[in-house]
Design a protein around this motif. Sequence first.
Motif, PDB file in Angstrom:
ATOM      1  N   MET A 110       0.828  -1.203   0.000  1.00  0.00           N
ATOM      2  CA  MET A 110       0.000   0.000   0.000  1.00  0.00           C
ATOM      3  C   MET A 110       0.868   1.262   0.000  1.00  0.00           C
ATOM      4  SD  MET A 110      -3.308   0.577   2.403  1.00  0.00           S
ATOM      5  CE  MET A 110      -4.522   1.842   2.029  1.00  0.00           C
ATOM      6  N   ASP A 111       2.002   1.200   0.693  1.00  0.00           N
ATOM      7  CA  ASP A 111       2.908   2.356   0.732  1.00  0.00           C
ATOM      8  C   ASP A 111       3.486   2.650  -0.659  1.00  0.00           C
ATOM      9  OD1 ASP A 111       2.445   2.625   3.425  1.00  0.00           O
ATOM     10  OD2 ASP A 111       4.280   1.569   4.053  1.00  0.00           O
ATOM     11  N   VAL A 112       3.818   1.594  -1.390  1.00  0.00           N
ATOM     12  CA  VAL A 112       4.340   1.776  -2.752  1.00  0.00           C
ATOM     13  C   VAL A 112       3.299   2.480  -3.611  1.00  0.00           C
ATOM     14  CG1 VAL A 112       4.957   0.535  -4.875  1.00  0.00           C
ATOM     15  CG2 VAL A 112       6.002  -0.117  -2.707  1.00  0.00           C
ATOM     16  N   LEU A 113       2.041   2.056  -3.495  1.00  0.00           N
ATOM     17  CA  LEU A 113       0.972   2.695  -4.271  1.00  0.00           C
ATOM     18  C   LEU A 113       0.761   4.144  -3.835  1.00  0.00           C
ATOM     19  CD1 LEU A 113      -1.583  -0.249  -4.255  1.00  0.00           C
ATOM     20  CD2 LEU A 113      -0.354   0.611  -6.255  1.00  0.00           C
ATOM     21  N   LYS A 114       0.849   4.374  -2.543  1.00  0.00           N
ATOM     22  CA  LYS A 114       0.673   5.738  -2.015  1.00  0.00           C
ATOM     23  C   LYS A 114       1.750   6.663  -2.553  1.00  0.00           C
ATOM     24  CE  LYS A 114      -0.142   8.135   2.368  1.00  0.00           C
ATOM     25  NZ  LYS A 114      -0.204   7.963   3.849  1.00  0.00           N
ATOM     26  N   ASP A 115       3.004   6.176  -2.563  1.00  0.00           N
ATOM     27  CA  ASP A 115       4.108   6.983  -3.112  1.00  0.00           C
ATOM     28  C   ASP A 115       3.910   7.213  -4.608  1.00  0.00           C
ATOM     29  OD1 ASP A 115       5.311   7.112  -0.644  1.00  0.00           O
ATOM     30  OD2 ASP A 115       6.692   5.443  -1.015  1.00  0.00           O
ATOM     31  N   GLY A 116       3.419   6.189  -5.285  1.00  0.00           N
ATOM     32  CA  GLY A 116       3.162   6.330  -6.719  1.00  0.00           C
ATOM     33  C   GLY A 116       2.122   7.394  -6.999  1.00  0.00           C
ATOM     34  N   LEU A 117       1.096   7.461  -6.162  1.00  0.00           N
ATOM     35  CA  LEU A 117       0.034   8.448  -6.358  1.00  0.00           C
ATOM     36  C   LEU A 117       0.501   9.866  -6.067  1.00  0.00           C
ATOM     37  CD1 LEU A 117      -3.011   6.441  -4.978  1.00  0.00           C
ATOM     38  CD2 LEU A 117      -2.710   7.293  -7.315  1.00  0.00           C
ATOM     39  N   LYS A 118       1.576  10.002  -5.290  1.00  0.00           N
ATOM     40  CA  LYS A 118       2.146  11.337  -5.090  1.00  0.00           C
ATOM     41  C   LYS A 118       2.743  11.850  -6.408  1.00  0.00           C
ATOM     42  CE  LYS A 118       3.240  10.703  -0.187  1.00  0.00           C
ATOM     43  NZ  LYS A 118       4.331  10.511   0.820  1.00  0.00           N
ATOM     44  N   ARG A 119       3.267  10.917  -7.205  1.00  0.00           N
ATOM     45  CA  ARG A 119       3.857  11.283  -8.500  1.00  0.00           C
ATOM     46  C   ARG A 119       2.784  11.406  -9.583  1.00  0.00           C
ATOM     47  NH1 ARG A 119       7.931   6.589  -9.460  1.00  0.00           N
ATOM     48  NH2 ARG A 119       8.325   7.742 -11.395  1.00  0.00           N
ATOM     49  N   PHE A 120       1.804  10.493  -9.528  1.00  0.00           N
ATOM     50  CA  PHE A 120       0.773  10.454 -10.570  1.00  0.00           C
ATOM     51  C   PHE A 120      -0.602  10.398  -9.902  1.00  0.00           C
ATOM     52  CE2 PHE A 120       4.436   7.816 -12.088  1.00  0.00           C
ATOM     53  CZ  PHE A 120       4.983   8.778 -12.933  1.00  0.00           C
ATOM     54  N   PRO A 121      -1.046  11.527  -9.348  1.00  0.00           N
ATOM     55  CA  PRO A 121      -2.274  11.526  -8.526  1.00  0.00           C
ATOM     56  C   PRO A 121      -3.552  11.207  -9.290  1.00  0.00           C
ATOM     57  CG  PRO A 121      -1.486  13.769  -8.906  1.00  0.00           C
ATOM     58  CD  PRO A 121      -0.421  12.845  -9.407  1.00  0.00           C
TER      59      PRO A 121
END
Length: 590
Positions: free
Chosen positions: A427-438
Amino acid sequence: MLSACATWTPASLPPLTEQSAVPAVQKGLSSNKQAAARKTVTVASEPKAEDPLPEVELSEELLFKLLSSEIAFQRGDWQTAYVTLMGVAHQTGDPRVARRAAEIALSAKQADESLSAVRLWRELAPHSDEATQYYLSFVILSDNLAEAKPILEERMKEARPQTRGLLAFQMQRLLARAKDKAAAFTLLEEVLAPYLDLPEAHLALAQGAFARGDAERARQEAQSALKEKPDSELAILALAQVTQDKAESASLLSNFLSRYPKARDVRMAYARMLVEEKQYGKARREFETLLKNQPDDLTSLYALGVLNMQTKDLKAAEKYLTTYLNVLEAKPDDERDPNQALLVLAQIAEERNDTDAALKWLSQVEPGEAYLGAQVKRAQVIARRGDLAGARRVLHETSANGEREQSQLILAESQLLRDANHAQESMDVLKDGLKRFPEDTDLLYDYAMAAEKSSQWDLMETTLRKIMELAPNNQHAYNALGYSLAERNIRLDEAYTLIEKALKLAPDDPFIMDSMGWVQFRLGKLKEAEDILRQAYQLRPDVEIAAHLGEVLWVKGQKADAQKLWRDAQTKDPQNDTLRNTLARLNVNL
């Protein structure tokens, strides 16, 4: 002589004539035969006298006009350049200047001006085959078919007898560009009328008729071509193509092969037709025959590799695909992509639990369309060996072009962690990804599903509703939220509305049908639930759909039917969470 103009004659003036005389009736041709055909399609006319260039003194005024036109064109003023050059062409009678004017009008996408320049070019160089080709293209595109008719008739008349067949194909493809399809076909009929002793003339007519939707006429012409030349592979391929009934098409090809067993192109087309009809055993035999006669044929080697893979003969599949790669290495072919064969070989190795071999094949996949997928697969194989850190390293070291590929790598890493039961890290990986590509809806969807797994219902709903805002036609978001509500047995009317919307967007999706069945069950509508769940299970006999359908049957009192369904599902996936939870909740032992 106006020699200075030669430097402005473009070497890359885009060809406007149809250079491919290989019609769709050659669908069954092998790649080598197609390449050979393409090399012979420029139909030579009989030698013509050359047009003498006018002798014009290159005066200062003339040179100024030529230079100023080029400067104007480079500055984006095509009109001034065009008008100047057309004036010079009229003044000097030099066809090269008219040709340059045509190029300028073409680059500016001015159809009328282009036609005027090309018409002048042809007037100044009446023996120029190139000028005639351009002129023909323009008059046909503009539906001035009456102007084209005498030229086409003259070309057929002057062509060498051995080239008339290819010229007929070329004319058909050229006339196919006309807007008035009926008039173009009539013109083709009139031009080819004196040459109906040529099978190629009938084939050109067959192709023209088929292109305008006249299947019966196309069939008649193909039969006429076959009558003129009974052993013509092109004719039988054309007849098979225009025959509406697939079984009849296959029978035509099969019967032809019984008479002419060496007809390689027909056998290739027949084998491919069998593959389309999922008659893999028969197709394999045809490709084996092709390979026997030509052991290094790449098409047959690859086809046999894939066919044996589909029929689970992994040893044979591996043999054919490795041979395919060896032949391709010895005789490089730019039209062949070895990556697909490498991916299939990696899949074969995986099915044999030979991870070393799978990694060997995957490591050979070169940059291209398949590269990113191969790196993701490499990471998955490494992770299954227990080296999660190594798998993640592969993904981190993989170059990605653009947001889409970067998003795919993030999703892949999240999936690796989820499979390894590292839910929070996933989930953390996805959360970090959404910071880049919200606003990446794929990342948002996986993030919502991760939140659902950890019972963070509010976060899941907020994320899914964001997807609905960003992509109102994303059926998965509506379905996921509706199913979650139905699964928790809350807000059932809202759940029904969400799933109903998803089903309208994707009416044949068995998983959305499963959701609809489940919410109907929760609403107490057992008959409706059973009906739609049976439809879903028929479309896709998935274990979770079986779990839901079984529970509906159980509640309806059809316990024996429910147990049979569950037993079948348990055989497929004994560890499935939905099935195990259903059996435990209902206290059922199978």
